[in-house]
Write a protein that holds these residues in place. Structure first.
Motif, PDB file in Angstrom:
ATOM      1  N   LYS A 202      15.298  24.540  51.370  1.00 12.01           N
ATOM      2  CA  LYS A 202      16.576  25.631  51.117  1.00 12.01           C
ATOM      3  C   LYS A 202      17.516  25.107  49.891  1.00 12.01           C
ATOM      4  CE  LYS A 202      16.283  27.764  55.572  1.00 12.01           C
ATOM      5  NZ  LYS A 202      16.765  28.084  56.721  1.00 12.01           N
ATOM      6  N   PRO A 203      17.204  25.512  48.723  1.00 12.59           N
ATOM      7  CA  PRO A 203      18.090  24.583  47.217  1.00 12.59           C
ATOM      8  C   PRO A 203      18.844  25.875  47.109  1.00 12.59           C
ATOM      9  CG  PRO A 203      15.532  25.344  46.897  1.00 12.59           C
ATOM     10  CD  PRO A 203      15.563  26.117  47.917  1.00 12.59           C
ATOM     11  N   ASP A 204      18.522  27.084  47.621  1.00 12.87           N
ATOM     12  CA  ASP A 204      18.995  28.213  47.053  1.00 12.87           C
ATOM     13  C   ASP A 204      20.847  28.303  47.844  1.00 12.87           C
ATOM     14  OD1 ASP A 204      17.933  29.304  45.243  1.00 12.87           O
ATOM     15  OD2 ASP A 204      16.809  30.741  46.424  1.00 12.87           O
ATOM     16  N   ALA A 205      20.392  27.289  49.722  1.00  7.69           N
ATOM     17  CA  ALA A 205      21.439  27.832  50.141  1.00  7.69           C
ATOM     18  C   ALA A 205      22.876  26.363  49.930  1.00  7.69           C
ATOM     19  CB  ALA A 205      21.303  26.789  51.399  1.00  7.69           C
ATOM     20  N   VAL A 206      21.920  25.555  48.811  1.00  8.90           N
ATOM     21  CA  VAL A 206      23.095  24.430  48.525  1.00  8.90           C
ATOM     22  C   VAL A 206      24.169  25.287  47.513  1.00  8.90           C
ATOM     23  CG1 VAL A 206      22.929  22.098  47.049  1.00  8.90           C
ATOM     24  CG2 VAL A 206      21.167  22.915  49.254  1.00  8.90           C
ATOM     25  N   PRO A 207      25.341  25.363  47.329  1.00  9.34           N
ATOM     26  CA  PRO A 207      26.489  24.933  46.993  1.00  9.34           C
ATOM     27  C   PRO A 207      26.441  24.445  45.400  1.00  9.34           C
ATOM     28  CG  PRO A 207      27.734  23.935  48.518  1.00  9.34           C
ATOM     29  CD  PRO A 207      25.920  24.135  49.191  1.00  9.34           C
ATOM     30  N   THR A 208      27.129  24.812  44.167  1.00  7.76           N
ATOM     31  CA  THR A 208      27.512  24.381  43.534  1.00  7.76           C
ATOM     32  C   THR A 208      28.580  23.444  43.727  1.00  7.76           C
ATOM     33  OG1 THR A 208      26.140  25.660  42.260  1.00  7.76           O
ATOM     34  CG2 THR A 208      28.588  24.228  40.541  1.00  7.76           C
ATOM     35  N   PRO A 209      29.131  22.387  43.792  1.00  8.76           N
ATOM     36  CA  PRO A 209      29.941  21.241  43.947  1.00  8.76           C
ATOM     37  C   PRO A 209      31.176  22.141  42.758  1.00  8.76           C
ATOM     38  CG  PRO A 209      28.252  20.480  43.944  1.00  8.76           C
ATOM     39  CD  PRO A 209      27.925  21.410  43.642  1.00  8.76           C
ATOM     40  N   VAL A 210      32.281  22.072  43.001  1.00  3.11           N
ATOM     41  CA  VAL A 210      33.728  21.407  41.840  1.00  3.11           C
ATOM     42  C   VAL A 210      32.948  21.071  40.642  1.00  3.11           C
ATOM     43  CG1 VAL A 210      36.003  21.214  41.186  1.00  3.11           C
ATOM     44  CG2 VAL A 210      35.853  22.676  43.693  1.00  3.11           C
ATOM     45  N   PRO A 211      32.635  20.959  39.154  1.00  2.00           N
ATOM     46  CA  PRO A 211      32.985  20.026  38.188  1.00  2.00           C
ATOM     47  C   PRO A 211      33.246  19.153  37.965  1.00  2.00           C
ATOM     48  CG  PRO A 211      33.554  22.630  37.432  1.00  2.00           C
ATOM     49  CD  PRO A 211      33.362  22.634  38.546  1.00  2.00           C
ATOM     50  N   TYR A 212      32.781  17.834  38.012  1.00  2.00           N
ATOM     51  CA  TYR A 212      33.085  16.278  38.423  1.00  2.00           C
ATOM     52  C   TYR A 212      33.864  16.125  37.131  1.00  2.00           C
ATOM     53  CZ  TYR A 212      28.452  15.674  36.349  1.00  2.00           C
ATOM     54  OH  TYR A 212      27.456  15.663  35.766  1.00  2.00           O
ATOM     55  N   ALA A 213      34.004  16.657  35.739  1.00  2.00           N
ATOM     56  CA  ALA A 213      34.036  16.061  34.690  1.00  2.00           C
ATOM     57  C   ALA A 213      35.379  15.876  34.676  1.00  2.00           C
ATOM     58  CB  ALA A 213      33.913  17.143  32.920  1.00  2.00           C
ATOM     59  N   THR A 214      36.234  16.803  35.178  1.00  2.00           N
ATOM     60  CA  THR A 214      38.002  16.586  34.865  1.00  2.00           C
ATOM     61  C   THR A 214      38.237  16.426  36.441  1.00  2.00           C
ATOM     62  OG1 THR A 214      38.151  18.542  35.420  1.00  2.00           O
ATOM     63  CG2 THR A 214      38.126  18.033  32.927  1.00  2.00           C
ATOM     64  N   ASP A 215      38.880  15.863  36.878  1.00  2.00           N
ATOM     65  CA  ASP A 215      39.734  15.108  37.761  1.00  2.00           C
ATOM     66  C   ASP A 215      40.752  16.018  38.796  1.00  2.00           C
ATOM     67  OD1 ASP A 215      40.594  14.610  40.509  1.00  2.00           O
ATOM     68  OD2 ASP A 215      41.735  12.841  39.603  1.00  2.00           O
ATOM     69  N   PRO A 216      40.423  17.091  39.170  1.00  2.00           N
ATOM     70  CA  PRO A 216      41.301  18.853  39.695  1.00  2.00           C
ATOM     71  C   PRO A 216      42.416  17.243  40.464  1.00  2.00           C
ATOM     72  CG  PRO A 216      39.454  17.676  41.121  1.00  2.00           C
ATOM     73  CD  PRO A 216      39.187  17.290  40.417  1.00  2.00           C
ATOM     74  N   PHE A 217      42.853  17.027  40.812  1.00  2.00           N
ATOM     75  CA  PHE A 217      43.782  15.992  41.799  1.00  2.00           C
ATOM     76  C   PHE A 217      44.675  15.104  40.624  1.00  2.00           C
ATOM     77  CE2 PHE A 217      40.418  17.266  45.558  1.00  2.00           C
ATOM     78  CZ  PHE A 217      42.395  17.873  45.973  1.00  2.00           C
ATOM     79  N   ALA A 218      44.052  14.825  39.231  1.00  2.00           N
ATOM     80  CA  ALA A 218      45.359  14.708  38.368  1.00  2.00           C
ATOM     81  C   ALA A 218      46.355  14.453  38.611  1.00  2.00           C
ATOM     82  CB  ALA A 218      44.205  14.458  37.004  1.00  2.00           C
ATOM     83  N   SER A 219      46.765  16.133  38.532  1.00  2.00           N
ATOM     84  CA  SER A 219      48.345  17.190  38.491  1.00  2.00           C
ATOM     85  C   SER A 219      49.030  16.257  39.676  1.00  2.00           C
ATOM     86  CB  SER A 219      47.812  18.323  38.872  1.00  2.00           C
ATOM     87  OG  SER A 219      47.552  18.681  39.659  1.00  2.00           O
ATOM     88  N   LEU A 220      48.404  15.847  41.132  1.00  2.00           N
ATOM     89  CA  LEU A 220      48.831  15.746  42.298  1.00  2.00           C
ATOM     90  C   LEU A 220      49.222  13.977  42.108  1.00  2.00           C
ATOM     91  CD1 LEU A 220      49.419  15.946  45.543  1.00  2.00           C
ATOM     92  CD2 LEU A 220      47.609  15.102  45.926  1.00  2.00           C
ATOM     93  N   ALA A 221      47.947  13.133  41.522  1.00  2.00           N
ATOM     94  CA  ALA A 221      49.122  11.781  41.603  1.00  2.00           C
ATOM     95  C   ALA A 221      49.998  12.228  40.107  1.00  2.00           C
ATOM     96  CB  ALA A 221      47.354  10.888  40.479  1.00  2.00           C
TER      97      ALA A 221
END
Length: 512
Positions: A202-221
């Motif tokens: 069931k590959p269609d059931a696999v979600p696409t993750p948040v892109p990994y190229a940039t860090d979404p938590f960089a601003s928190l850091a």
């Protein structure tokens, strides 16, 4: 010259076509880089190792999941980076894979090594030492060395994710291996769910993750988005001072790094925790009525009660602890829910783009040894729930990481309490749903009907960082039993079992 005398080995050459990505904030920490992880899933069935491998490889090759097939390398300045192959191949596979066919039953294997197979217990009991089964989790003789094992400096092009399948004539132990930079406990949930979906085709059931190229938590850091409505951390006045941190750190560091330790697994059966949970709710509702508040507002989770009970066990072993001694419980929390949606760092949950990485904070419970020993379990469970609720908001996580930045230790951790405190840590993996996985399509011999194939036992091994009383609550099995493991100072697991036997009577293995 060093190479000739075996003091160093050639590094793996950098592949120009690899996509190079910097580590994210939560990955660039000794706390994460110091642990290589292995989770062993035991199935009471013979599974096809190639089907398990192909499903996991297929997940890593799904859009957005390629980072899990990445390699870790140091650049010219000594900074660790992700090197993600443009395409996976036989020479550069998506995962590391090994299959060991033991050729005997699991019980015969255990008997030959003079170890006991873990079995559920009728009452709370210490049922095994997970390190007895480390030879199934890793290559025999391997001692985890942290992130350096993955840097390619030994000439091995090592993917960050691995699978080791142990086949017995009646059992399969499938071991998921990874360096902690890849993901945390909730990230593991997305990985095993995706692995399961691929196994069921069931590959269609696999979600696409948040892109990994940039860090979404960089601003928190960095603290870029504190805003004008920032608030102080609720435990700001309980933050350990420099002298307290040094005193506590020296004692805890000696325990963790120098003193001998045992690994242990405790089973908390449903026949115990369920009545405790119901009694805790009843007591807190009765208290609410007596105080004139709405009893419908009383809320606890099963894990609150299990966590409180483990805290009580740890403290009751310290028979010489003064009643006013501080007990600090640090509970790892995923930041995902708090930072999803409007004004957050992650997409809304209903967009189904999970963050597969590390994103964790902490809630801290500060109580006294006397209260833990003497007050009802309902009181302590409520303290656990209050800490999680109060410290799990977006504003409180921001306040916590302001303290992290001001500390300047390089660790994403703040110490609350004092230099003499008892420290207990918790990482709750219940939400990862490891006991709920259904690997039925991998059965070598199909069974009639649609019977699921779920793990009967789950354990974890890790290293080299092994903090004392750092508990992993691994989840609840199909029979309702909770399982939790930790390292304790040598001899303390035996003392705990003696204490449990005095309280409950000698535990006997549950009949299957």
């Amino acid at each position: 010259m060093d190479y000739l005398f075996g003091r160093s080995r050639p590094a793996v050459a950098v592949v120009p076509s690899d996509r190079v990505v910097p580590l994210h904030f939560f990955e660039d920490s000794p706390l994460v880089q110091g642990n290589n992880m292995a989770v062993s899933l035991t199935f009471d069935a013979v599974l096809d190792p190639q089907k398990l491998r192909l499903a996991l490889e297929g997940l890593v090759q799904q859009p957005g999941w390629e980072r899990l097939g990445g390699r870790l390398r140091k650049n010219a300045t000594g900074t660790i980076e992700w090197h993600i192959p443009a395409a996976f191949s036989h020479d550069r596979p998506a995962i590391a894979f090994a299959h060991v066919d033991h050729g005997v039953t699991a019980a015969a294997h255990a008997a030959a090594r003079n170890i006991r197979l873990p079995q559920p217990s009728r009452v709370p009991a210490v049922v095994s030492n997970p390190d007895d089964f480390a030879h199934l989790a890793w290559t025999p003789g391997y001692q985890p060395g942290g992130i350096k094992d993955y840097l390619g400096t030994d000439g091995v092009d090592q993917p960050v994710l691995g699978l080791r399948v142990n086949s017995f004539t009646d059992t399969t132990v499938a071991v998921l291996q990874w360096q902690h930079v890849a993901f945390d406990a909730l990230g593991m949930q997305y990985v095993v769910e995706g692995w399961q979906a691929m196994l069921w085709n069931k590959p269609d059931a696999v979600p696409t993750p948040v892109p990994y190229a940039t860090d979404p938590f960089a601003s928190l850091a960095r603290g870029d988005d504190d805003g004008e409505d920032k608030e102080d951390h609720v435990l700001l006045d309980r933050r350990a001072g420099l002298a307290g941190m040094v005193k506590w750190g020296l004692g805890y560091g000696v325990d963790m790094l120098l003193r001998a330790k045992d690994n242990g697994m405790v089973c908390v059966p449903a026949s115990f925790w369920q009545p405790q949970y119901e009694q805790a709710l009843a007591e807190l509702r009765a208290e609410a009525i007596a105080q004139g508040t709405d009893p419908a507002g009383v809320f606890l989770t099963e894990n609150d009660v299990v966590t409180a009970w483990i805290m009580r066990c740890v403290v009751r072993l310290q028979t010489d602890a003064r009643a006013d001694r501080t007990v600090s419980a640090s509970i790892a929390m995923s930041l995902r829910k708090a930072f999803e949606g409007d004004g957050g760092l992650l997409p809304p949950a209903d967009q189904h783009h999970p963050y597969v990485g590390n994103a964790f904070g902490w809630s801290n419970v500060l109580v006294t040894a006397g209260d833990v020993r003497d007050r009802p379990l309902s009181w302590l469970a409520r303290e656990v729930r209050r800490a999680i609720n109060a410290q799990g908001t977006r504003a409180q996580h921001k306040a916590y990481f302001r303290l992290v930045r001001s500390a300047g230790t390089g660790l994403p951790v703040v110490v609350f309490g004092d230099g003499n405190m008892t420290q207990v840590g918790f990482s709750n993996w219940s939400k990862a749903g490891l006991f709920d996985l259904d690997f039925a399509p991998a059965r070598q011999v199909p069974v009639a009907g649609s019977a699921p194939c779920r793990p009967s036992y789950v354990q974890e091994n890790h290293g080299p960082i092994k903090p004392v009383d750092g508990f992993f609550i691994l989840g609840k099995d199909a029979k309702g039993n909770y399982w939790a493991s930790a390292y304790k100072l040598k001899g303390q697991w035996a003392r705990l079992q003696e204490m449990l036997e005095k309280e409950f009577g000698e535990a006997q293995p549950e009949q299957k």
